[in-house]
Design an enzyme around this catalytic site. Structure first.
Site, short mmCIF file in Angstrom:
data_model
loop_
_atom_site.label_atom_id
_atom_site.label_comp_id
_atom_site.label_asym_id
_atom_site.label_seq_id
_atom_site.Cartn_x
_atom_site.Cartn_y
_atom_site.Cartn_z
N ASP A 76 20.99 -18.61 -24.34
CA ASP A 76 21.19 -17.77 -23.45
C ASP A 76 20.20 -16.53 -23.74
O ASP A 76 19.83 -16.48 -24.92
CB ASP A 76 22.89 -17.30 -23.52
CG ASP A 76 23.89 -17.91 -22.82
OD1 ASP A 76 23.16 -19.14 -22.45
OD2 ASP A 76 24.89 -17.37 -22.56
N HIS A 221 21.76 -18.45 -29.02
CA HIS A 221 20.81 -17.57 -28.19
C HIS A 221 19.29 -17.49 -28.52
O HIS A 221 19.22 -17.45 -29.83
CB HIS A 221 21.28 -16.02 -28.27
CG HIS A 221 22.59 -15.75 -27.59
ND1 HIS A 221 23.74 -16.15 -28.51
CD2 HIS A 221 22.94 -15.18 -26.51
CE1 HIS A 221 24.83 -15.74 -27.62
NE2 HIS A 221 24.37 -15.09 -26.43
#
Length: 265
Positions: A76, A221
């Site tokens: 992400d 992430h």
């Protein structure tokens, strides 16, 4: 009884109270495995009727997750300056991932990385333009947050994302309705290293491995300092445990993500 059990697992109404959504929002979710099994059954029925052979690749390398022990790897909030190293690691390990990309300060700052992600066979996905909480935004804001990424990615790569991850996993029936109108499915997760809390790569690896199960979705992430260095060890151990790392699209195949649906292992 088997069919009843499978159907009941296909779309499960759940209430996420102070969970992923951080609120009491109620909405339906579909497990990737259930979507895959239903699609395979539907396709087999059509194949039998037409006396043809199934070949559902979902637009990517065909991996049969009904036979292979799969887990989807997702990142992400990028791309960022850490993404090139991540792409090299994935290439070296012959692994593909789904990238839920942010628009502001990411897609607009790193257009060459968006193209590279696409060129190297990874799945392009949407994490909104500026990470606004969609359940706290009005309808026009929700549409803008999703649409700006859709248009930017299409302009850079010629591809329009089919998947969207709502910031903080917070969604509801209204966001799902707008997502359906805009042609995107929502994807949540089953594994989180909470890498936004730590730069300890060993801890990130440990958290991922202790939560990973077959047909799960790993959330990481590519914007945090400790995450990318943890990826080689994660991939090595997952392989050792018999997992095949796939994109979300591959995990769902032969199903194709249905706009408006919320997929959660």
């Amino acid at each position: 009884m088997r069919r009843i059990g499978r159907i009941s697992g296909l779309v499960t109404a759940i209430t996420l109270a102070l969970g992923l959504s951080g609120c009491g929002a109620s909405y339906d979710t579909t497990a990737p495995r259930s979507a895959r099994e239903q699609a395979a059954e539907d396709q087999q029925a059509k194949s039998d009727a037409k006396n043809t052979t199934l070949d559902a690749t979902n637009g990517s390398e065909h991996i049969d997750c009904s036979k292979v022990k799969c887990v989807a790897l997702t990142f992400d909030a990028g791309p960022s300056e850490n993404t090139p190293r991540l792409l090299e690691i994935l290439k070296k390990n012959k692994a593909h991932a789904t990238f839920f990309m942010l628009g502001k300060n990411h897609i607009e700052k790193h257009p060459d990385l968006v193209r590279r992600i696409a060129d190297e066979g990874h799945e392009l996905a949407n994490h909104t333009w500026s990470h606004k909480i969609l359940t706290d935004s009005d309808d026009d804001e929700v549409r803008s947050e999703i649409n700006r990424v859709q248009k930017a990615v299409k302009k850079l790569t010629g591809r329009t994302p089919l998947l969207m991850r709502p910031p903080q996993g917070r969604t509801d029936e209204r966001v799902s309705k707008i997502s359906r109108e805009l042609g995107v499915a929502q994807v949540l997760w089953s594994v989180t290293a909470k890498d936004y809390q730590t730069n300890d790569s060993a801890l990130i690896k440990e958290r991922v491995l202790e939560q990973t199960e077959r047909d799960g979705v790993i959330l990481l992430h590519d914007i945090y300092k400790g995450t990318v260095p943890a990826v080689p060890g994660i991939l090595k151990e997952l392989k050792k445990r018999g997992y095949t790392v796939v994109t979300v699209g591959q995990l769902l195949a032969p199903a194709v993500a249905e706009p408006g649906k919320v997929y959660k292992p």
